[in-house]
Design a protein around this motif. Structure first.
Motif, short mmCIF file in Angstrom:
data_model
loop_
_atom_site.label_atom_id
_atom_site.label_comp_id
_atom_site.label_asym_id
_atom_site.label_seq_id
_atom_site.Cartn_x
_atom_site.Cartn_y
_atom_site.Cartn_z
N SER A 129 1.93 -5.60 -1.24
CA SER A 129 2.65 -6.69 -1.87
C SER A 129 3.67 -6.17 -2.88
O SER A 129 4.81 -6.65 -2.95
CB SER A 129 1.67 -7.64 -2.56
OG SER A 129 2.34 -8.75 -3.12
N LYS A 130 3.28 -5.17 -3.65
CA LYS A 130 4.21 -4.58 -4.61
C LYS A 130 5.35 -3.86 -3.91
O LYS A 130 6.51 -3.94 -4.32
CB LYS A 130 3.46 -3.61 -5.53
CG LYS A 130 2.48 -4.27 -6.47
CD LYS A 130 1.70 -3.24 -7.28
CE LYS A 130 0.70 -3.89 -8.22
NZ LYS A 130 -0.09 -2.88 -8.97
N ALA A 131 5.02 -3.15 -2.83
CA ALA A 131 6.03 -2.36 -2.12
C ALA A 131 7.09 -3.25 -1.47
O ALA A 131 8.28 -2.97 -1.53
CB ALA A 131 5.36 -1.48 -1.06
N VAL A 132 6.64 -4.36 -0.85
CA VAL A 132 7.59 -5.19 -0.11
C VAL A 132 8.62 -5.82 -1.05
O VAL A 132 9.75 -6.14 -0.64
CB VAL A 132 6.84 -6.27 0.70
CG1 VAL A 132 6.45 -7.46 -0.16
CG2 VAL A 132 7.64 -6.71 1.91
N MET A 133 8.27 -5.98 -2.32
CA MET A 133 9.22 -6.53 -3.28
C MET A 133 10.38 -5.57 -3.56
O MET A 133 11.39 -5.97 -4.12
CB MET A 133 8.50 -6.87 -4.60
CG MET A 133 7.48 -8.00 -4.48
SD MET A 133 8.22 -9.55 -3.91
CE MET A 133 9.36 -9.91 -5.24
N LEU A 134 10.22 -4.32 -3.17
CA LEU A 134 11.27 -3.33 -3.39
C LEU A 134 12.23 -3.20 -2.21
O LEU A 134 13.20 -2.46 -2.28
CB LEU A 134 10.63 -1.96 -3.69
CG LEU A 134 9.71 -1.90 -4.92
CD1 LEU A 134 9.06 -0.53 -5.01
CD2 LEU A 134 10.49 -2.21 -6.19
N ILE A 135 11.94 -3.92 -1.12
CA ILE A 135 12.82 -3.89 0.05
C ILE A 135 14.10 -4.68 -0.26
O ILE A 135 14.03 -5.83 -0.71
CB ILE A 135 12.13 -4.51 1.28
CG1 ILE A 135 10.90 -3.68 1.69
CG2 ILE A 135 13.09 -4.64 2.45
CD1 ILE A 135 11.21 -2.34 2.30
N LEU B 278 11.68 -1.38 13.31
CA LEU B 278 10.37 -2.00 13.48
C LEU B 278 9.31 -1.07 12.88
O LEU B 278 9.20 0.09 13.25
CB LEU B 278 10.10 -2.21 14.96
CG LEU B 278 8.83 -2.93 15.39
CD1 LEU B 278 8.75 -4.33 14.80
CD2 LEU B 278 8.76 -3.01 16.92
N THR B 279 8.54 -1.60 11.93
CA THR B 279 7.54 -0.75 11.27
C THR B 279 6.31 -1.57 10.91
O THR B 279 6.25 -2.78 11.14
CB THR B 279 8.15 -0.06 10.03
OG1 THR B 279 7.25 0.96 9.57
CG2 THR B 279 8.39 -1.05 8.90
N THR B 280 5.31 -0.89 10.32
CA THR B 280 4.06 -1.56 9.96
C THR B 280 3.94 -1.66 8.44
O THR B 280 4.64 -0.97 7.70
CB THR B 280 2.85 -0.77 10.49
OG1 THR B 280 2.77 0.48 9.80
CG2 THR B 280 2.98 -0.51 11.98
N TYR B 281 3.02 -2.50 7.99
CA TYR B 281 2.78 -2.64 6.55
C TYR B 281 2.32 -1.32 5.94
O TYR B 281 2.74 -0.96 4.83
CB TYR B 281 1.74 -3.73 6.29
CG TYR B 281 2.29 -5.12 6.44
CD1 TYR B 281 2.95 -5.75 5.38
CD2 TYR B 281 2.16 -5.82 7.64
CE1 TYR B 281 3.46 -7.03 5.51
CE2 TYR B 281 2.67 -7.10 7.78
CZ TYR B 281 3.32 -7.70 6.71
OH TYR B 281 3.83 -8.97 6.86
N ALA B 282 1.49 -0.58 6.66
CA ALA B 282 0.98 0.68 6.13
C ALA B 282 2.11 1.70 5.95
O ALA B 282 2.19 2.37 4.91
CB ALA B 282 -0.10 1.24 7.04
N VAL B 283 2.97 1.80 6.96
CA VAL B 283 4.10 2.75 6.87
C VAL B 283 5.06 2.30 5.77
O VAL B 283 5.56 3.12 4.99
CB VAL B 283 4.82 2.86 8.22
CG1 VAL B 283 6.11 3.67 8.08
CG2 VAL B 283 3.92 3.52 9.26
N MET B 284 5.33 1.00 5.71
CA MET B 284 6.22 0.48 4.66
C MET B 284 5.68 0.84 3.28
O MET B 284 6.41 1.30 2.40
CB MET B 284 6.35 -1.04 4.82
CG MET B 284 7.22 -1.75 3.79
SD MET B 284 6.37 -2.21 2.25
CE MET B 284 5.10 -3.31 2.87
N ARG B 285 4.38 0.66 3.10
CA ARG B 285 3.76 0.96 1.81
C ARG B 285 3.86 2.45 1.49
O ARG B 285 4.21 2.83 0.38
CB ARG B 285 2.29 0.53 1.86
CG ARG B 285 1.54 0.72 0.55
CD ARG B 285 0.06 0.44 0.75
NE ARG B 285 -0.55 1.40 1.65
CZ ARG B 285 -1.33 1.09 2.70
NH1 ARG B 285 -1.57 -0.17 2.97
NH2 ARG B 285 -1.85 2.02 3.45
#
Length: 290
Positions: free
Chosen positions: A131-137, A94-101
């Motif tokens: 948006s760019k980062a989540v595409m790399l998941i 479980l994480t946040t958008y900021a941490v994911m980025r």
């Protein structure tokens, strides 16, 4: 309707297709998603799944997972002590958008079973870092949750489907040439119908009025909280101050011309009773927290 939502998610998941659950706010998008995760792990899924949420929702998600799927092992990948090796030993990361980025270079090296984006409008701008980062998941299955899948323009819809099913619409330029510009600039009804038909199998949206008969009666619980001793002292001090001041104002100027003073006093007393922190720079905390 929630059972149907889980069946729908299961169907798309089994066919390796991304899904956007867009039920109205308050209809249980979280519980439906937790259900599909729980079912998947009951059926033998081994890899961890990642759930990405706004910072304000991380505690709510942790509580809902604990309440409805206690068998799912949750790791909050958040804060200064986060550790990806430890996280991947758990079922749900479980994480946040900021941490994911910020940690995308770390997260993109992992392979997840599910990638769930809550409040997916957080990635509505395709040029944003999130948006760019989540595409790399890397995930076998993708689910997006939003009560408002599109607020302003079709580009927001494209950003969701770029994550869910990247091959559906090609590049953003291709999407705009085929749908965005004809629909938004020219009012092309044929293009709108074609787009609607194309996305319909992948978006499930129910409004409250549609499922009203299935919703339980609203329950209300009133909890009375006494003020703390420090809060009482402050309240009584200010109450006495305003009582004396208002009596003086009324005696001097009459009731009609004293109304602003009365409202000022009532407003401050209300703030002390409800949010004493706001009047004491945090020195006195409301007992409601406890």
């Amino acid at each position: 309707y929630q059972r149907y939502g889980v069946q729908w998610l299961s169907c798309l998941t089994n066919h390796n297709l991304g899904a956007c659950l867009a039920d109205d706010m308050g209809l249980g998008k979280t519980i439906q998603t937790i259900s599909i995760l729980a079912l998947s792990y009951e059926n033998g899924v081994k890899k961890a799944s990642i759930v990405i949420v706004p910072k304000s929702l991380i505690d709510n998600w942790a509580a809902e997972l604990e309440k409805f799927a206690p068998n799912l092992d949750v790791y909050a990948y958040y804060g200064t002590e986060r550790n990806i090796d430890e996280a991947m030993k758990h079922t749900i990361v479980l994480t946040t958008y900021a941490v994911m980025r910020n940690d995308i270079e770390i997260l993109q090296k992992e392979t997840f079973e599910f990638a769930v984006l809550d409040e997916v409008q957080q990635i509505k701008n395709t040029t944003s870092q999130a948006s760019k980062a989540v595409m790399l998941i890397n995930a076998a299955h993708k689910i997006a949750l939003s009560g408002t899948p599109m607020e302003n323009n079709l580009g927001e819809l494209y950003s969701i489907f770029r994550f869910l099913n990247p091959a559906m619409f090609g590049t953003e330029g291709e999407f705009n040439r085929r749908y965005g510009n004809p629909i938004q600039k020219d009012g092309d009804e044929d293009s709108a119908r074609e787009l609607s038909a194309k996305i319909r199998p992948f978006i499930l949206r129910r409004l409250k009025q549609e499922v009203a008969k299935e919703l339980p009666e609203r329950t209300e619980q009133v909890i009375y909280v006494d003020m703390s001793p420090e809060q009482v002292l402050l309240y009584e001090k200010q109450r006495k101050f305003y009582q004396d001041m208002i009596r003086g104002e009324i005696a001097k100027n009459g009731f009609e011309k004293s109304q602003f003073c009365i409202l000022q006093g009532l407003s401050e007393l209300r703030q002390i009773a409800t949010v004493p922190e706001s009047k004491t720079e945090g020195a006195i905390e409301s007992p409601k927290w406890e």
